[in-house]
Design an enzyme around this catalytic site. Structure first.
Site, short mmCIF file in Angstrom:
data_model
loop_
_atom_site.label_atom_id
_atom_site.label_comp_id
_atom_site.label_asym_id
_atom_site.label_seq_id
_atom_site.Cartn_x
_atom_site.Cartn_y
_atom_site.Cartn_z
N GLU A 85 23.66 5.30 29.14
CA GLU A 85 23.10 5.67 27.84
C GLU A 85 21.82 4.89 27.51
O GLU A 85 21.82 3.66 27.55
CB GLU A 85 24.15 5.42 26.75
CG GLU A 85 23.72 5.98 25.40
CD GLU A 85 24.79 5.83 24.33
OE1 GLU A 85 25.89 5.35 24.63
OE2 GLU A 85 24.49 6.20 23.19
N LYS A 280 32.78 2.16 19.02
CA LYS A 280 32.16 2.79 20.19
C LYS A 280 30.87 2.05 20.54
O LYS A 280 30.59 1.77 21.71
CB LYS A 280 31.88 4.27 19.90
CG LYS A 280 31.29 5.05 21.07
CD LYS A 280 29.77 4.95 21.16
CE LYS A 280 29.24 5.72 22.35
NZ LYS A 280 27.83 5.40 22.65
N ASP A 296 38.21 -3.28 35.07
CA ASP A 296 38.80 -2.00 34.71
C ASP A 296 38.48 -1.68 33.25
O ASP A 296 39.15 -2.17 32.33
CB ASP A 296 40.32 -2.11 34.95
CG ASP A 296 41.06 -0.83 34.64
OD1 ASP A 296 40.49 0.06 34.00
OD2 ASP A 296 42.23 -0.73 35.06
N HIS A 393 16.50 4.65 19.25
CA HIS A 393 17.27 5.35 20.29
C HIS A 393 16.41 6.43 20.95
O HIS A 393 16.34 6.52 22.18
CB HIS A 393 18.53 5.96 19.68
CG HIS A 393 19.40 6.64 20.68
ND1 HIS A 393 20.07 5.93 21.67
CD2 HIS A 393 19.70 7.94 20.89
CE1 HIS A 393 20.74 6.78 22.42
NE2 HIS A 393 20.52 8.00 21.98
#
Ligand code: HMG
Length: 449
Positions: A85, A280, A296, A393
């Protein structure tokens, strides 16, 4: 449509690819070319990747970025981040640089215990079973001695265990809950091996004892497995500074910035819709370092989200406080990580990331990962309560849009310059690109081809 196949796993790699491309793709040669292009040129290296999982056909690349300038407890490190991202690495870098000049991040490992369970069904007297397990503790430990020998030599092993009565939640359901210290490893295989031995010992002891009725002896082991929820393996990271130092480039006064920032955290604390997005953003930072270091991320995600729900309501993983004009922002999360075992000594880029972090211990890695999550959240909230998220962004995402349009180097430079002081919304970027090419829409390029 029937694309099923028996014995796929037994085919050679070439055989698998042949079946796949002929059965699934309109243009098998094009598909084969993509698959082969992403093979490593060095066959030995490719073999390492082939063997990580099953039925490997090619490699799936993720970029590895670096966010420098992270000061953690006085040491300055560079953070390896594997993520697809745009703007995450830039945001982490910007936050790291911001806090570098304000005392850096403080991080502390609070606990390191991992937990696993033998889940079983028992139709009998619970206090009797509890007493029996207590009386036979030595036998459980004795039976796992060979499995725990190496871990004990490193200072770890089985920490404690006890019977847990779960019959109020499910009829006849009990657990033996076992606590582990797994030192520098994540410890999944070690924990599961110990638990499987615990189950055998439990069954043998109960069956061989005169104390139990035949019904009680018919105790049914359901499963033995570690829990990825590790609320006793906790790390805390924090930043703090006088409010008047929070002035750099936000466009608003430090007092207003702090007030808005704190509000944003409070909203995430009380509102699950916002908490999900807020967390998130934190996981952007956490997962990227977890993946780069060969850990993991599914386990880490699962554990963090369960922890975020521990009050019964999903909430923020970070918190903010202002006291005596001091701004304090922190995260406390469960992180079960390893720096040995798994793919840590196999994946060449994981090895590189661990070396970049100066060969951390598991505890040092816990601190770095927590800091990355906190930094990411700081950057996102800072943008959200000041300029809005899209400005930064989209500035970072601009290149993706232009690459999709197959813009040339020169076109990229012109468009980047044009948007230097504007928010590059997708449609505006496409329009600017079309203007440069003298076309009405990008579909004209396809037609021209
Ligand atoms: P800026 O102020 O325009 O950047 O910020 P700048 O060009 O002035 O550069 C300042 C520093 O930022 C640089 O220092 C770098 O550290 C970093 P320098 O290296 O020049 O000494 N930086 C970069 N690093 C690498 N490559 C670059 C780059 N550009 C700047 N190209 C920035 C731009 C994007 C950093 C800022 O606007 C920002 O932090 N925005 C937040 C972005 C973000 O949070 N992204 C995450 C994805 S969005 C999301 O999924 C989560 C979210 O929904 C979570 C939530 O809601 O809470 C938002």
């Amino acid at each position: 449509m029937n694309k099923s196949i028996k014995g796929f796993s037994k085919l050679s790699k070439e055989g698998k690819i042949e079946w796949l491309v002929t059965e699934h793709f309109e243009n098998p040669n094009e598909a084969r070319e993509v698959i082969e292009t992403y093979w490593h040129a060095d066959k030995k290296r490719q073999k390492i990747h082939d063997d990580f999982i099953e039925n490997t056909i090619t490699n799936f690349y993720l970029p590895l970025g670096v966010a420098p300038n992270f000061m953690i407890n006085g040491d300055v490190i560079s953070m390896p981040m594997a993520i697809e991202e745009s703007s995450v690495v830039a945001a982490a870098s910007k936050a790291a640089q911001f806090w570098l000049h304000r005392g850096g991040f403080k991080a502390e490992v609070i606990s390191t215990k991992k937990i696993g369970h033998v889940h079983f069904m028992y139709e009998g007297n619970a206090p009797k079973l509890r007493k029996f397990i207590e009386a036979n503790k030595k036998q459980f430990l004795e039976d796992t001695r060979s499995i725990t020998a190496n871990m004990r030599a490193r200072g770890g092993g089985i920490v404690d265990f006890a019977l847990v009565d779960k019959t109020l939640e499910l009829d006849n359901y009990y657990q033996i809950e076992v606590g582990f210290e797994t030192c520098d490893s994540m410890g999944a295989n070690f924990i599961n091996s110990c638990l499987e031995q615990f189950a055998k010992t439990l069954k043998n002891l109960v069956e061989g004892s005169e104390e139990f009725t035949s019904e009680e002896k018919d105790l049914q082991i359901v499963m033995c497995i570690l829990s990825n929820y590790t609320p006793e393996c906790i790390v805390r990271a924090e930043v703090s500074c006088p409010i008047d130092q929070l002035d750099e480039g936000t466009g608003i006064s430090p007092a207003e910035f702090v007030s808005k920032f704190k509000r944003a955290v409070q909203i995430a604390e009380v509102e699950p819709y916002r908490a999900t997005t807020h967390n998130k953003g934190i996981m952007n930072g956490i997962d990227a370092v977890v993946i780069a270091t060969g850990n993991d991320f599914r386990a880490v995600e699962a554990s963090c989200h369960t922890y975020a729900s521990r009050s019964g309501k999903y909430s923020s993983l970070t918190h903010c406080e202002v006291e005596n004009d001091i701004f304090k922002f922190w995260i406390e999360i469960p992180l079960s990580l390893g720096v040995v075992g798994g793919i840590t000594s196999l994946h060449p880029v994981v090895k590189l990331s661990l070396e970049m972090l100066d060969h951390p211990t598991a505890e040092q890695l816990m601190k770095a990962v927590a800091v990355s999550g906190l930094a990411q959240n700081f950057a996102a909230l800072r943008a959200l309560v000041t300029t809005g998220i899209q400005k930064g962004h989209m500035k970072m995402h601009l290149l993706n849009i232009l690459n999709q349009l197959e813009a040339t180097k020169e076109e990229i430079e012109i468009v980047k310059n044009f948007f230097q002081d504007k928010v590059p919304h997708h449609s505006d970027v496409v329009q600017k690109f079309c203007e440069l090419r003298g076309i009405k829409s990008p579909s004209e390029i396809v037609k021209k081809k």
